[in-house]
Write a protein that holds these residues in place. Sequence first.
Motif, PDB file in Angstrom:
ATOM      1  N   MET A   1       0.983  -1.244   0.020  1.00 36.83           N
ATOM      2  CA  MET A   1      -0.135   0.099   0.035  1.00 36.83           C
ATOM      3  C   MET A   1       0.786   1.123   0.077  1.00 36.83           C
ATOM      4  N   ALA A   2       0.436   2.256  -0.631  1.00 38.35           N
ATOM      5  CA  ALA A   2       1.081   3.401  -0.927  1.00 38.35           C
ATOM      6  C   ALA A   2       1.248   4.352   0.528  1.00 38.35           C
ATOM      7  N   LYS A   3       2.454   4.830   0.787  1.00 42.69           N
ATOM      8  CA  LYS A   3       2.288   5.472   2.055  1.00 42.69           C
ATOM      9  C   LYS A   3       1.570   6.745   1.902  1.00 42.69           C
ATOM     10  N   ILE A   4       0.846   7.307   2.960  1.00 44.51           N
ATOM     11  CA  ILE A   4      -0.112   8.273   2.919  1.00 44.51           C
ATOM     12  C   ILE A   4       0.484   9.738   3.383  1.00 44.51           C
ATOM     13  N   ASN A   5       0.415  10.700   2.889  1.00 41.12           N
ATOM     14  CA  ASN A   5       0.798  11.961   2.975  1.00 41.12           C
ATOM     15  C   ASN A   5      -0.120  12.321   4.117  1.00 41.12           C
ATOM     16  N   PRO A   6       0.532  12.839   5.304  1.00 33.20           N
ATOM     17  CA  PRO A   6      -0.520  13.299   6.523  1.00 33.20           C
ATOM     18  C   PRO A   6      -1.221  14.630   6.281  1.00 33.20           C
ATOM     19  N   ILE A   7      -0.397  15.488   5.214  1.00 34.38           N
ATOM     20  CA  ILE A   7      -1.204  16.649   4.828  1.00 34.38           C
ATOM     21  C   ILE A   7      -2.348  16.440   4.097  1.00 34.38           C
ATOM     22  N   GLN A   8      -2.196  15.493   2.868  1.00 31.49           N
ATOM     23  CA  GLN A   8      -3.300  15.163   2.224  1.00 31.49           C
ATOM     24  C   GLN A   8      -4.178  14.373   2.929  1.00 31.49           C
ATOM     25  N   LEU A   9      -4.088  13.536   3.831  1.00 27.48           N
ATOM     26  CA  LEU A   9      -4.924  12.816   4.735  1.00 27.48           C
ATOM     27  C   LEU A   9      -5.890  13.665   5.313  1.00 27.48           C
ATOM     28  N   GLN A  10      -5.301  14.929   6.069  1.00 18.40           N
ATOM     29  CA  GLN A  10      -6.225  15.765   6.660  1.00 18.40           C
ATOM     30  C   GLN A  10      -7.045  16.616   5.872  1.00 18.40           C
ATOM     31  N   LYS A  11      -6.416  17.002   4.724  1.00 17.53           N
ATOM     32  CA  LYS A  11      -7.273  17.696   3.479  1.00 17.53           C
ATOM     33  C   LYS A  11      -8.622  16.756   3.062  1.00 17.53           C
ATOM     34  N   HIS A  12      -8.297  15.354   2.924  1.00 15.38           N
ATOM     35  CA  HIS A  12      -9.375  14.566   2.650  1.00 15.38           C
ATOM     36  C   HIS A  12     -10.395  14.331   3.761  1.00 15.38           C
ATOM     37  N   LEU A  13      -9.867  14.839   4.972  1.00 16.38           N
ATOM     38  CA  LEU A  13     -10.794  14.341   6.210  1.00 16.38           C
ATOM     39  C   LEU A  13     -11.475  15.844   6.527  1.00 16.38           C
ATOM     40  N   ARG A  14     -11.345  16.910   5.800  1.00 19.17           N
ATOM     41  CA  ARG A  14     -11.731  18.248   6.104  1.00 19.17           C
ATOM     42  C   ARG A  14     -13.510  17.851   6.071  1.00 19.17           C
ATOM     43  N   GLY A  15     -13.838  18.506   7.291  1.00 14.92           N
ATOM     44  CA  GLY A  15     -15.312  18.413   7.858  1.00 14.92           C
ATOM     45  C   GLY A  15     -15.842  17.403   8.559  1.00 14.92           C
ATOM     46  N   VAL A  16     -14.754  16.533   9.108  1.00 12.53           N
ATOM     47  CA  VAL A  16     -15.160  15.292   9.955  1.00 12.53           C
ATOM     48  C   VAL A  16     -15.353  15.893  11.261  1.00 12.53           C
ATOM     49  N   ASP A  17     -16.504  15.468  11.954  1.00 13.25           N
ATOM     50  CA  ASP A  17     -16.802  15.707  13.125  1.00 13.25           C
ATOM     51  C   ASP A  17     -16.454  14.656  14.183  1.00 13.25           C
ATOM     52  N   TYR A  18     -15.362  14.885  15.020  1.00  7.98           N
ATOM     53  CA  TYR A  18     -14.821  13.652  15.854  1.00  7.98           C
ATOM     54  C   TYR A  18     -15.637  13.580  17.177  1.00  7.98           C
ATOM     55  N   PRO A  19     -15.608  12.431  17.893  1.00  4.70           N
ATOM     56  CA  PRO A  19     -15.153  11.014  17.356  1.00  4.70           C
ATOM     57  C   PRO A  19     -15.894  10.531  16.136  1.00  4.70           C
ATOM     58  N   ALA A  20     -15.125  10.072  15.345  1.00  2.32           N
ATOM     59  CA  ALA A  20     -15.665   9.607  14.048  1.00  2.32           C
ATOM     60  C   ALA A  20     -15.539   8.074  13.811  1.00  2.32           C
ATOM     61  N   SER A  21     -16.601   7.382  13.032  1.00  2.00           N
ATOM     62  CA  SER A  21     -16.261   6.052  12.664  1.00  2.00           C
ATOM     63  C   SER A  21     -15.606   6.055  11.522  1.00  2.00           C
ATOM     64  N   LYS A  22     -15.084   4.701  11.234  1.00  2.00           N
ATOM     65  CA  LYS A  22     -14.285   4.429   9.974  1.00  2.00           C
ATOM     66  C   LYS A  22     -15.331   4.698   8.865  1.00  2.00           C
ATOM     67  N   ARG A  23     -16.407   4.416   9.035  1.00  2.00           N
ATOM     68  CA  ARG A  23     -17.374   4.646   7.991  1.00  2.00           C
ATOM     69  C   ARG A  23     -17.492   6.018   7.701  1.00  2.00           C
ATOM     70  N   ASP A  24     -17.565   6.949   8.844  1.00  2.00           N
ATOM     71  CA  ASP A  24     -17.479   8.651   8.715  1.00  2.00           C
ATOM     72  C   ASP A  24     -16.446   9.226   7.869  1.00  2.00           C
ATOM     73  N   LEU A  25     -15.236   8.533   8.190  1.00  3.95           N
ATOM     74  CA  LEU A  25     -13.883   8.881   7.515  1.00  3.95           C
ATOM     75  C   LEU A  25     -13.876   8.673   5.986  1.00  3.95           C
ATOM     76  N   VAL A  26     -14.424   7.516   5.613  1.00  2.62           N
ATOM     77  CA  VAL A  26     -14.278   7.172   4.087  1.00  2.62           C
ATOM     78  C   VAL A  26     -15.503   8.006   3.594  1.00  2.62           C
ATOM     79  N   ALA A  27     -16.533   8.139   4.221  1.00 11.35           N
ATOM     80  CA  ALA A  27     -17.437   8.954   3.356  1.00 11.35           C
ATOM     81  C   ALA A  27     -16.952  10.353   3.158  1.00 11.35           C
TER      82      ALA A  27
END
Length: 165
Positions: A1-27
């Motif tokens: 699996m490719a290494k995930i860039n942590p800045i890109q990760l947070q960019k793609h998780l923008r708008g997540v309300d924590y605590p969050a489920s795996k399903r919330d993160l993927v959505a």
Amino acid sequence: MAKINPIQLQKHLRGVDYPASKRDLVAAAERNGADEDMRAALNALPDEEYQTPADVSRALGDNGGGDDESPEGRGHRGHKDQDDRPERDGDRDEDAGINPIQLQKHLRGVDYPASKRALIEAAEHNGADENVRAALGRLSDEEYQKPSDVSRALGDLLGGDKDSR
């Protein structure tokens, strides 16, 4: 699996309300245009609730972000003090920019909205190295409303958007 860039990760998780489920993160990642590698990495996470963005980054690190340890250790976040390790090399990565987990650790205690100057002063007070302070110094002179705004601005500044469009 490719290494995930942590800045890109947070960019793609923008708008997540924590605590969050795996399903919330993927959505959220799908809504924010994450590529197949990012979605696959998030889908591989243990099916649990994540309390903070740092928990997600740690779990992804355990799942394929570097060390090839046994599968039993994947997604384990029981070591809450993991971010407190004295690891100066984790403050930056020449190709990926500033580590957002370390960045937020160095910005601990900032009252938002915060000016660029307040961010730099907090980073100095919290022991940030010269690379982190220099990156903050390159930010535009504006008020940042929340920690994710700082991470996003640094990601844009350090080239974090290059491969997303």
